[in-house]
Design a protein around this motif. Structure first.
Motif, short mmCIF file in Angstrom:
data_model
loop_
_atom_site.label_atom_id
_atom_site.label_comp_id
_atom_site.label_asym_id
_atom_site.label_seq_id
_atom_site.Cartn_x
_atom_site.Cartn_y
_atom_site.Cartn_z
N ARG A 109 0.81 -1.21 0.00
CA ARG A 109 0.00 0.00 0.00
C ARG A 109 0.85 1.27 0.00
NH1 ARG A 109 -2.80 -0.08 6.03
NH2 ARG A 109 -0.95 0.47 7.24
N GLN A 133 -1.05 -1.44 -5.87
CA GLN A 133 -1.08 -0.65 -4.65
C GLN A 133 -2.40 -0.94 -3.94
OE1 GLN A 133 -1.03 3.62 -5.09
NE2 GLN A 133 -0.71 3.97 -2.90
N ALA A 134 -2.31 -1.60 -2.80
CA ALA A 134 -3.51 -2.00 -2.06
C ALA A 134 -3.13 -2.42 -0.65
CB ALA A 134 -4.22 -3.16 -2.77
N ASP A 135 -4.11 -2.40 0.22
CA ASP A 135 -3.98 -2.93 1.57
C ASP A 135 -4.14 -4.44 1.47
OD1 ASP A 135 -4.45 -3.85 4.16
OD2 ASP A 135 -5.61 -2.08 4.75
#
Length: 298
Positions: A109, A133-135
């Motif tokens: 992220r 792009q991520a949690d």
């Protein structure tokens, strides 16, 4: 306080228990040779305009040694399919996997970490990973993977709720015979730490983007079932000026039995418990605890 996620948690090298040794350096006592703390639960304090510098320091420090790299490459070869790295950070492991011909997806992220990793991939040639792009606790991808891994001791820095969430993510994205793997410092060794370790020099290396020297100090605090680790990156410039970046990680001490229960509740069955990256069985004096698991319904 700048907090990045998905970056790694400290890489430990606890070859022997601490008992009876007089070394006072944190890196010598506990074997942390670099702060492989992909700061998921870690905090990084740095000036906004120096974010690029911090990421470069982070990557350089983590790349000084690569004892774990062969293990993850081996695990990917065994899987024989696409690979998902959760918390890929600056691509220290993602890039070598892709260069070996694997289709790899790296998730983090932290935008700055991913930009740095993408730049490295562009200059390295060969196959490039896909970056997301991520949690990673709330990840939904259409693809399933033969191997999903969370390296660099990040798992033990997560809260219980985050651990359950990431296990659910792994279960959801694994192929039928796919493997999920995590690494963490051996909690039995962390329990032997004295309550406090004062800051001492861990290593020194050349600044990757200037003529400065970078001095890394480390310290720890152990309070109950939590060990807090801090690193101080002091950039020492030739004109006498200095600039400091700080990194903090908090590891929860969990028994193997409690981890097994946690995995089983998520529908994952523990398959192997390694004690080091040479794949020796886990023991009380092992430097690491590395777990591999498969879906319990397959």
């Amino acid at each position: 306080m700048r907090r990045s996620s998905g970056c790694c948690a400290p890489v430990w090298n606890c070859r022997r228990p601490w008992h009876g040794r007089r070394s006072s350096s944190f890196s010598r006592r506990c074997g942390i040779r670099r702060p492989i703390t992909r700061p998921w639960r870690a905090g990084c304090r740095t000036g906004g305009r120096n974010v690029r510098e911090w990421v470069a320091l982070y990557h350089t420090h983590h790349s000084l040694e690569a004892e774990d790299q062969a293990f993850w490459l081996w695990l990917a070869e065994q899987s024989g399919g696409p690979v998902l790295e959760l918390g890929c950070g600056s691509g220290r492991l993602t890039l070598p996997l892709a260069q070996r011909g694997r289709w790899v997806v790296g998730v983090d992220r932290d935008f700055d970490m991913l930009c740095y990793a993408r730049d490295l991939a562009a200059h390295s040639g060969g196959r490039s990973p896909d970056w997301v792009q991520a949690d990673f606790c709330h990840l939904h991808l259409a693809q399933r993977f033969a191997l999903i891994f969370l390296a660099c001791n990040t798992f033990s820095t997560l809260t219980c709720r985050e651990q359950r969430a990431v296990l659910a993510v792994a279960r959801r994205h694994l192929t039928g015979a796919g493997v999920f793997a995590v690494s963490m410092p051996n909690p039995l060794l962390l329990e032997t730490l004295p309550p406090r370790g004062e800051p001492e020099v861990e290593t020194v290396f050349a600044h990757p983007e200037s003529d400065a020297v970078v001095q890394v100090l480390s310290e720890w605090r152990r309070e109950g079932e939590v060990v807090t680790l801090r690193w101080y990156y002091d950039c020492l410039f030739p004109d006498g000026t200095t600039r400091r970046h700080e990194l903090t990680a908090r590891h929860r001490l969990q028994s193997l039995d409690s981890l097994r229960d946690l995995f089983e509740q998520a529908g994952l069955r523990l398959e192997r418990q390694y004690g080091d990256y040479e794949r020796h069985p886990f023991a009380a004096d092992s430097p690491w605890l590395i777990l591999t698991a498969r879906s319990s319904t397959d």
